[in-house]
Design an enzyme around this catalytic site. Structure first.
Site, PDB file in Angstrom:
ATOM      1  N   LYS A 167      33.951  35.796 -62.957  1.00 14.87           N
ATOM      2  CA  LYS A 167      35.038  35.003 -62.393  1.00 14.87           C
ATOM      3  C   LYS A 167      35.592  35.756 -61.192  1.00 14.87           C
ATOM      4  O   LYS A 167      35.930  36.934 -61.302  1.00 14.87           O
ATOM      5  CB  LYS A 167      36.119  34.799 -63.460  1.00 14.87           C
ATOM      6  CG  LYS A 167      37.134  33.734 -63.163  1.00 14.87           C
ATOM      7  CD  LYS A 167      37.998  33.522 -64.396  1.00 14.87           C
ATOM      8  CE  LYS A 167      38.973  32.375 -64.213  1.00 14.87           C
ATOM      9  NZ  LYS A 167      39.755  32.142 -65.435  1.00 14.87           N
ATOM     10  N   ASP A 227      48.417  27.286 -72.193  1.00 17.13           N
ATOM     11  CA  ASP A 227      47.655  26.257 -71.471  1.00 17.13           C
ATOM     12  C   ASP A 227      46.536  25.725 -72.365  1.00 17.13           C
ATOM     13  O   ASP A 227      45.390  25.598 -71.940  1.00 17.13           O
ATOM     14  CB  ASP A 227      47.091  26.823 -70.175  1.00 17.13           C
ATOM     15  CG  ASP A 227      46.626  25.724 -69.213  1.00 17.13           C
ATOM     16  OD1 ASP A 227      47.075  24.572 -69.370  1.00 17.13           O
ATOM     17  OD2 ASP A 227      45.819  26.009 -68.312  1.00 17.13           O
TER      18      ASP A 227
END
Length: 224
Positions: A15, A117
């Site tokens: 990432k 989230d």
């Protein structure tokens, strides 16, 4: 990116946060710096966790002004992708996945981390049947004094967000994750949201003031 660890001979997921140019305006620079801080928060959060239902992180660093995180490569699909092809999902499959996410969250909460989230896109069903929770990008480590979350700033996805998080994003605890997981399960089982609307204001109003329909109205296969 998909990468390959030559030392341990395994596929990995990398990432990366791209750097911004020197000529970027102040607002862009500030937003990018906040993104970097969230990226680091995610790395620290995941690094604290060692659980079969939470994605593993192997490394974190900076290379040529680019912050990167090396994680385990997950072979499967997230639950939002599965919903696109088969909505609603089967009850047995949903229960099996949610039980595993509950185990992951219980562990994270005991470690002092609130995900904040939870949604289908952050839950991966692997090809071997194992479920993994990922993307701790806005996780809050409870003992941390980080000021990333400013008062009045709404984090996460509004359709899954808890009422108390809408009021103050700073003053949330593990119950916010449990609420979001409930919304997620509702969507997976019915193909719709407990609260929906044409715009953000309408959705927020319903979250704060109304009661959702029983999920069995949309999916009669759901038992009481």
């Amino acid at each position: 990116y998909r990468g390959y660890d030559t030392k341990l001979e395994r596929d990995v997921a990398i990432k990366v946060v791209e750097s911004v140019g020197e000529n970027a305006d102040q607002l862009t620079q500030t937003s990018h710096q906040e993104l970097i801080e969230r990226f680091k928060t995610e790395a620290k959060a995941i690094a604290k966790l060692n659980h079969p239902n939470i994605v593993n992180i192997y490394d974190f660093g900076v290379e040529n002004d680019k912050n990167y995180m090396v994680m385990e490569f997950l072979k499967g699909r997230d639950l939002s992708q599965l919903l696109k092809f088969n909505s609603p999902l089967g009850i047995e499959l949903v229960v099996k996945c949610i039980v595993q996410v509950c185990a992951a969250l219980d562990y994270a909460h005991q470690t002092g981390i609130i995900h904040r989230d939870i949604k289908p896109a952050n839950i991966i069903l692997l090809d071997n049947g194992l479920t993994k929770l990922m993307d701790f990008g806005i996780a809050r480590i409870q003992e941390s004094q980080s000021q990333l979350t400013q008062a009045g700033t709404i984090l996460g996805s509004v359709l899954y967000i808890s009422p108390e998080q809408l009021i103050s994003a700073q003053k949330v605890d593990k119950r916010a994750d449990i609420y979001s997981l409930g919304v997620t399960m509702y969507e997976l089982l019915t193909g719709t949201f407990p609260y929906d609307g044409d715009n953000v204001a309408s959705i927020i109003s319903k979250i704060m003031q109304s009661q959702p329909e029983p999920p069995s109205i949309f999916n009669p296969k759901i038992t009481e």
